[in-house]
Design a protein around this motif. Structure first.
Motif: not given
Length: 83
Positions: A6-9, A12, A18-19, A59, A75, A77
Motif C-alpha cells: 500500500r502506498y500513501f500520499a 501513491r 495505491g495498492h 499496520q 505500507a 508513507f
C-alpha cells in the motif's frame, strides 16, 4: 511470498497506484524498497529518498531494516506531522 503493498500520499501519486500485490523474496523492508526501485522510473523516483519514507508491516510501524517475516501487508508513507 505474496505481499500486499500500500502506498500513501505522494508515494501513491508518484507510483500511480495505491495498492498492489506482488511476489517477492525480499528479506527486509529495505530489500523490498530496492527491489521496487528496479521496477521502473516511477518507483525509482518514489523511493529515491528513503529518509522521507516510513513503513508499516501489518499496520505496525517499523524501521526500514526490519525483516519482513510473515507480514502480509507492507505500507509506505511519508512521515506524519502533527498540527
Amino acid at each position: 511470498m505474496k505481499r500486499d503493498l500500500r502506498y500513501f500520499a505522494w508515494l501513491r501519486e508518484r507510483i500511480g497506484t495505491g495498492h498492489e500485490s506482488i511476489e517477492t523474496e525480499a528479506a527486509t523492508v529495505a530489500d523490498l524498497i530496492e527491489e521496487l526501485r528496479q521496477r521502473d522510473e516511477a518507483y525509482a523516483f518514489a523511493f529515491s529518498d528513503t529518509a522521507a519514507i516510513r513503513a508499516a508491516l501489518d499496520q505496525d510501524l517499523v524501521e526500514l531494516d526490519t525483516p519482513l517475516g510473515d507480514a502480509r501487508e507492507v505500507a509506505f508513507f511519508p512521515p506524519m506531522t502533527g498540527g
